[in-house]
Design a protein around this motif. Structure first.
Motif, PDB file in Angstrom:
ATOM      1  N   VAL A 186     -10.548  -5.656  -4.833  1.00  0.00           N
ATOM      2  CA  VAL A 186     -10.084  -5.229  -3.514  1.00  0.00           C
ATOM      3  C   VAL A 186      -9.326  -3.915  -3.633  1.00  0.00           C
ATOM      4  CG1 VAL A 186      -8.654  -5.830  -1.515  1.00  0.00           C
ATOM      5  CG2 VAL A 186      -9.962  -7.604  -2.693  1.00  0.00           C
ATOM      6  N   GLU A 187      -8.442  -3.835  -4.599  1.00  0.00           N
ATOM      7  CA  GLU A 187      -7.661  -2.609  -4.806  1.00  0.00           C
ATOM      8  C   GLU A 187      -8.578  -1.410  -5.028  1.00  0.00           C
ATOM      9  OE1 GLU A 187      -4.017  -5.059  -7.003  1.00  0.00           O
ATOM     10  OE2 GLU A 187      -5.197  -3.582  -8.122  1.00  0.00           O
ATOM     11  N   GLU A 188      -9.580  -1.590  -5.885  1.00  0.00           N
ATOM     12  CA  GLU A 188     -10.490  -0.484  -6.196  1.00  0.00           C
ATOM     13  C   GLU A 188     -11.272  -0.052  -4.960  1.00  0.00           C
ATOM     14  OE1 GLU A 188     -12.868  -1.937  -9.384  1.00  0.00           O
ATOM     15  OE2 GLU A 188     -11.199  -1.964 -10.826  1.00  0.00           O
ATOM     16  N   ALA A 189     -11.618  -1.018  -4.101  1.00  0.00           N
ATOM     17  CA  ALA A 189     -12.374  -0.688  -2.893  1.00  0.00           C
ATOM     18  C   ALA A 189     -11.521   0.019  -1.847  1.00  0.00           C
ATOM     19  CB  ALA A 189     -12.980  -1.961  -2.302  1.00  0.00           C
ATOM     20  N   LEU A 190     -10.205  -0.133  -1.941  1.00  0.00           N
ATOM     21  CA  LEU A 190      -9.305   0.471  -0.961  1.00  0.00           C
ATOM     22  C   LEU A 190      -8.859   1.881  -1.337  1.00  0.00           C
ATOM     23  CD1 LEU A 190      -6.959  -2.568  -0.152  1.00  0.00           C
ATOM     24  CD2 LEU A 190      -8.637  -1.538   1.394  1.00  0.00           C
ATOM     25  N   VAL A 191      -8.602   2.114  -2.596  1.00  0.00           N
ATOM     26  CA  VAL A 191      -8.008   3.381  -3.034  1.00  0.00           C
ATOM     27  C   VAL A 191      -8.938   4.554  -2.728  1.00  0.00           C
ATOM     28  CG1 VAL A 191      -7.236   4.722  -5.028  1.00  0.00           C
ATOM     29  CG2 VAL A 191      -6.563   2.324  -4.794  1.00  0.00           C
ATOM     30  N   GLY A 192      -8.357   5.567  -2.096  1.00  0.00           N
ATOM     31  CA  GLY A 192      -9.114   6.760  -1.740  1.00  0.00           C
ATOM     32  C   GLY A 192      -9.807   6.678  -0.394  1.00  0.00           C
ATOM     33  N   GLN A 193      -9.686   5.528   0.262  1.00  0.00           N
ATOM     34  CA  GLN A 193     -10.349   5.325   1.543  1.00  0.00           C
ATOM     35  C   GLN A 193      -9.359   5.453   2.702  1.00  0.00           C
ATOM     36  OE1 GLN A 193     -13.761   4.828   1.608  1.00  0.00           O
ATOM     37  NE2 GLN A 193     -13.528   5.197  -0.591  1.00  0.00           N
ATOM     38  N   SER A 194      -9.884   5.719   3.861  1.00  0.00           N
ATOM     39  CA  SER A 194      -9.066   5.748   5.069  1.00  0.00           C
ATOM     40  C   SER A 194      -8.686   4.327   5.444  1.00  0.00           C
ATOM     41  CB  SER A 194      -9.846   6.392   6.211  1.00  0.00           C
ATOM     42  OG  SER A 194      -9.101   6.358   7.408  1.00  0.00           O
ATOM     43  N   ALA A 195      -7.447   4.136   5.844  1.00  0.00           N
ATOM     44  CA  ALA A 195      -6.941   2.792   6.144  1.00  0.00           C
ATOM     45  C   ALA A 195      -7.426   2.346   7.519  1.00  0.00           C
ATOM     46  CB  ALA A 195      -5.424   2.776   6.092  1.00  0.00           C
ATOM     47  N   GLY A 196      -8.704   1.991   7.589  1.00  0.00           N
ATOM     48  CA  GLY A 196      -9.287   1.508   8.826  1.00  0.00           C
ATOM     49  C   GLY A 196      -9.704   0.062   8.721  1.00  0.00           C
ATOM     50  N   LEU A 237       0.819  -1.204   0.000  1.00  0.00           N
ATOM     51  CA  LEU A 237       0.000   0.000   0.000  1.00  0.00           C
ATOM     52  C   LEU A 237       0.853   1.254   0.000  1.00  0.00           C
ATOM     53  CD1 LEU A 237      -2.391  -0.954   2.971  1.00  0.00           C
ATOM     54  CD2 LEU A 237      -2.829  -1.349   0.540  1.00  0.00           C
ATOM     55  N   ASP A 238       0.342   2.288  -0.649  1.00  0.00           N
ATOM     56  CA  ASP A 238       0.906   3.625  -0.544  1.00  0.00           C
ATOM     57  C   ASP A 238      -0.102   4.465   0.232  1.00  0.00           C
ATOM     58  OD1 ASP A 238       2.299   5.969  -0.812  1.00  0.00           O
ATOM     59  OD2 ASP A 238       1.685   6.324  -2.887  1.00  0.00           O
ATOM     60  N   VAL A 239       0.215   4.754   1.490  1.00  0.00           N
ATOM     61  CA  VAL A 239      -0.696   5.461   2.388  1.00  0.00           C
ATOM     62  C   VAL A 239      -0.119   6.838   2.694  1.00  0.00           C
ATOM     63  CG1 VAL A 239      -1.896   5.377   4.607  1.00  0.00           C
ATOM     64  CG2 VAL A 239      -1.355   3.246   3.402  1.00  0.00           C
ATOM     65  N   ASP A 240      -0.939   7.891   2.571  1.00  0.00           N
ATOM     66  CA  ASP A 240      -0.429   9.241   2.827  1.00  0.00           C
ATOM     67  C   ASP A 240      -0.394   9.537   4.327  1.00  0.00           C
ATOM     68  OD1 ASP A 240      -2.967  10.059   3.678  1.00  0.00           O
ATOM     69  OD2 ASP A 240      -3.463  11.056   1.786  1.00  0.00           O
ATOM     70  N   ASP A 241       0.086  10.720   4.662  1.00  0.00           N
ATOM     71  CA  ASP A 241       0.267  11.084   6.071  1.00  0.00           C
ATOM     72  C   ASP A 241      -1.042  11.175   6.842  1.00  0.00           C
ATOM     73  OD1 ASP A 241       2.979  11.202   5.656  1.00  0.00           O
ATOM     74  OD2 ASP A 241       3.022  13.373   5.327  1.00  0.00           O
ATOM     75  N   ASP A 242      -2.155  11.318   6.120  1.00  0.00           N
ATOM     76  CA  ASP A 242      -3.464  11.397   6.768  1.00  0.00           C
ATOM     77  C   ASP A 242      -4.146  10.032   6.865  1.00  0.00           C
ATOM     78  OD1 ASP A 242      -3.354  14.192   7.129  1.00  0.00           O
ATOM     79  OD2 ASP A 242      -3.945  14.496   5.034  1.00  0.00           O
ATOM     80  N   GLY A 243      -3.427   8.975   6.454  1.00  0.00           N
ATOM     81  CA  GLY A 243      -3.991   7.633   6.541  1.00  0.00           C
ATOM     82  C   GLY A 243      -4.890   7.248   5.390  1.00  0.00           C
ATOM     83  N   ILE A 244      -4.833   8.012   4.295  1.00  0.00           N
ATOM     84  CA  ILE A 244      -5.635   7.699   3.109  1.00  0.00           C
ATOM     85  C   ILE A 244      -4.813   6.819   2.170  1.00  0.00           C
ATOM     86  CG2 ILE A 244      -6.930   8.617   1.159  1.00  0.00           C
ATOM     87  CD1 ILE A 244      -8.119   9.248   3.897  1.00  0.00           C
TER      88      ILE A 244
END
Length: 285
Positions: A229-239, A201-208
């Motif tokens: 799965v990838e499409e459902a994850l991208v742009g979402q908060s990593a929760g 994963l590439d996750v930004d500093d805000d957890g997106i």
């Protein structure tokens, strides 16, 4: 049992190896580390007329940096790939997966390229290569060509390699700063995967989650990406909840087999569970 009779050729350069393989004919086989091929020969599941040993071809070993990619020589051992600083820095998923390959003895003898060319659907590195958008470079009498990882694997134990071609290296785009985890389910230590999931994963500093790459081992005849799965994850908060919902799509487009280790229904269940675990671990949540 012992192998059937064959000629043994040990070239010292790639040009010599290509020539030797071409001269030996279609029934010849390339041997790299031998950790997969030798048991096959001993059981006479394959009886080549000649073996072309790449062990003395030094130019096929090592990891190097090339612009926005790293290039891994096909004859680089699993141990050397696992511990290489370039791999750790720019392809953490590969380093993580290599730690699960067999045992230390095999990791010191078996090779990265040999495992990929063997194309066992339960092998751990095919899904990693697919997830990382790797490109395989192969060489034969007609020259060099590049094959995308997703096109390289064609069926169980089958690849796009022609009988007179040799896999020489694998180019992996840099995934610098990406988090990663390889989650594997197997019955006993050092055994082949029943199901495994390669997640990075590439996750930004805000957890997106900015980008996600998920590869599945042993959910089809060839390694595959879990695109849904990838499409459902991208742009979402990593929760945990988001990841759990995305992981429910892990079996989309798969075709798991049933065998004495697990039936298709169990493999489908495992794919979802292991995808959740792999992504949660990679995301650090």
């Amino acid at each position: 049992m012992i192998p059937s009779k064959f000629d043994y050729l040990a070239p010292t350069t790639l040009d010599e190896a290509v020539s030797a393989l071409a001269d030996a004919g279609e029934d010849a086989k390339v041997i790299a580390g031998g950790q997969s091929l030798m048991p096959v020969l001993r059981l006479r599941l394959n009886s080549p007329t000649a073996l072309v040993d790449l062990g003395r071809v030094a130019e096929l070993r090592g990891v190097r940096e090339d612009g926005d990619s790293i290039v891994v020589g096909a004859m680089t051992t699993h141990h050397d790939v696992m511990t290489d600083s370039l791999v750790v820095a720019h392809a953490a998923l590969l380093s993580d997966a290599e730690q699960t390959v067999a045992d230390p003895q095999i990791r010191h003898r078996g090779t990265f390229g040999g495992s990929l060319a063997h194309a066992d659907p339960a092998g751990d590195l095919g899904a990693v290569a697919v997830a990382l958008d790797a490109t395989m470079t192969v060489v034969g009498p007609n020259g060099k060509r590049d094959v995308a990882a997703e096109d390289f694997f064609t069926d169980i134990f089958s690849t796009a390699l022609e009988p007179d071609e040799i896999l020489v290296s694998v180019r992996i785009p840099k995934h610098t700063g990406w988090t990663a985890h390889y989650e594997k389910f197997h019955r006993v230590a050092q055994s082949w995967s029943i199901i495994a999931v390669a997640a990075t994963l590439d996750v930004d500093d805000d957890g997106i989650i900015r980008e996600a790459a998920i590869g599945l081992t042993n959910m089809r005849a060839v390694p595959m990406r879990a695109r849904a799965v990838e499409e459902a994850l991208v742009g979402q908060s990593a929760g945990v909840d988001v990841i759990g919902a995305a992981a429910d799509h892990a079996a989309d487009g798969t075709d798991p087999m049933s065998d004495p280790n697990a039936d298709a229904e169990f493999r489908t269940h495992l794919a979802k569970v292991l995808t959740r675990r792999a992504v949660v671990t990679a995301a650090g949540v």
